[in-house]
Design an enzyme around this catalytic site. Structure first.
Site, short mmCIF file in Angstrom:
data_model
loop_
_atom_site.label_atom_id
_atom_site.label_comp_id
_atom_site.label_asym_id
_atom_site.label_seq_id
_atom_site.Cartn_x
_atom_site.Cartn_y
_atom_site.Cartn_z
N SER A 1 46.99 10.03 59.96
CA SER A 1 46.19 9.08 60.73
C SER A 1 47.11 7.95 61.18
CB SER A 1 45.05 8.52 59.87
OG SER A 1 44.34 7.52 60.58
N TYR B 1 38.15 4.63 61.85
CA TYR B 1 37.17 5.68 61.55
C TYR B 1 37.80 6.73 60.64
CZ TYR B 1 34.01 9.65 62.38
OH TYR B 1 33.15 10.70 62.23
N GLU B 2 39.04 7.13 60.96
CA GLU B 2 39.74 8.12 60.12
C GLU B 2 39.96 7.57 58.72
OE1 GLU B 2 42.29 10.05 63.85
OE2 GLU B 2 43.24 8.73 62.38
N LEU B 3 40.35 6.30 58.65
CA LEU B 3 40.60 5.69 57.35
C LEU B 3 39.32 5.66 56.51
CD1 LEU B 3 42.37 4.19 55.34
CD2 LEU B 3 41.88 2.07 56.57
#
Length: 273
Positions: free
Chosen positions: A131, A198-200
């Site tokens: 990410s 969002y990925e985190l």
């Protein structure tokens, strides 16, 4: 015993600094423990633990051990018209020498191998999900992906997993759900972008539930800056690009997440890569 000025310092720690300030004549300054102070007052032989004829002020003396200490100031041997005023203070000992902690190892991060890749592309799994913010792609993310794949590690990377018409959210969710190890490149750009956040969020959720292992990489950010954005990430095992090369980080990740790619001599197996 001739006239003298005395200062009862009480209990003083070893390494403390006694500072004697004189105004007027030079003077005899003595740092004495209790027994030697008693001998000095009685005019008997005594032992100095610091001091002497002080001509320049302030004069500093280091306390050699914990105990009850005294300072005396007198004009013995000085001219009859000599006069002196004195004051004494004690500075605490310095802190112990700071020793940098050894970098934590990725052995603290649990790494479970994902299932074998299936023939059905929709069920493909990856060893590592990277990410990152697009601004960090050239400097960190892409070289990291290339280095990991050079070791034989399967990497989810947006350049290869995203096609025309694909749903960004759906692809990211698939990558997160089917990766054993989540690498997040934290930078000033990362914290200002929506999709990396969002990925985190997804990585943190899976990390807390034990489904995925999270490794932050700090790029041009300090621990205080990470702490300000995400206190929980600041305490995780991390690697910084200011201390490690991307190649070194990639090798450490590869050895942790895919130990099967390395033989007993810690050399990369060349077959099946």
């Amino acid at each position: 015993m001739a006239n003298f000025q005395s200062y009862d310092l009480k209990q003083v720690k070893r390494g403390s600094t006694v500072v004697v300030t004189l105004k007027g004549s030079a003077a005899n300054v003595r740092l004495l423990n209790s027994s030697n102070f008693s001998a000095y007052k009685a005019g008997r032989r005594h032992r100095l633990h610091g001091g002497g004829l002080v001509k320049r002020s302030p004069h500093r003396m280091t306390v050699p051990r914990d105990g009850h200490w005294y300072v005396t100031v007198d004009l013995i041997g000085m001219a009859a018209n000599a006069r002196v005023k004195s004051s004494v203070s004690v500075d605490p000992p310095p802190l112990p020498v700071a020793r940098s902690a050894k970098p934590s190892t990725l052995s603290q991060v649990r790494a479970e191998l994902p299932p074998a890749v299936t023939s059905n592309a929709s069920l493909e799994v990856w060893d590592v999900f990277i990410s990152h913010a697009s601004e960090d792609k050239v400097a960190v993310a892409r070289p990291l992906r290339e280095a990991l794949e050079g070791f034989g590690v399967r990497v989810w990377f947006d350049e290869f997993q995203m096609g025309i018409g694909d749903s960004l959210r759906r692809k990211i969710d698939q990558g997160l759900a089917r990766s054993a190890f989540g690498v997040v490149i934290l930078s000033e750009h990362f914290f200002s972008k929506g999709w990396p956040q969002y990925e985190l969020d997804g990585m943190v959720t899976r990390s807390v539930s034990g489904e995925q292992n999270l490794l932050p990489i700090w790029h041009k950010v300090t621990r205080d800056e990470v702490m300000a954005e995400s206190p929980s990430l600041a305490d995780k095992v991390a690697r910084s690009t200011s201390q490690y090369t991307v190649a070194a980080i990639a090798e450490e990740i590869a050895r942790r997440v895919r130990p099967d790619l390395f033989d007993d001599s810690e050399q990369l197996l060349k077959e099946d890569l």
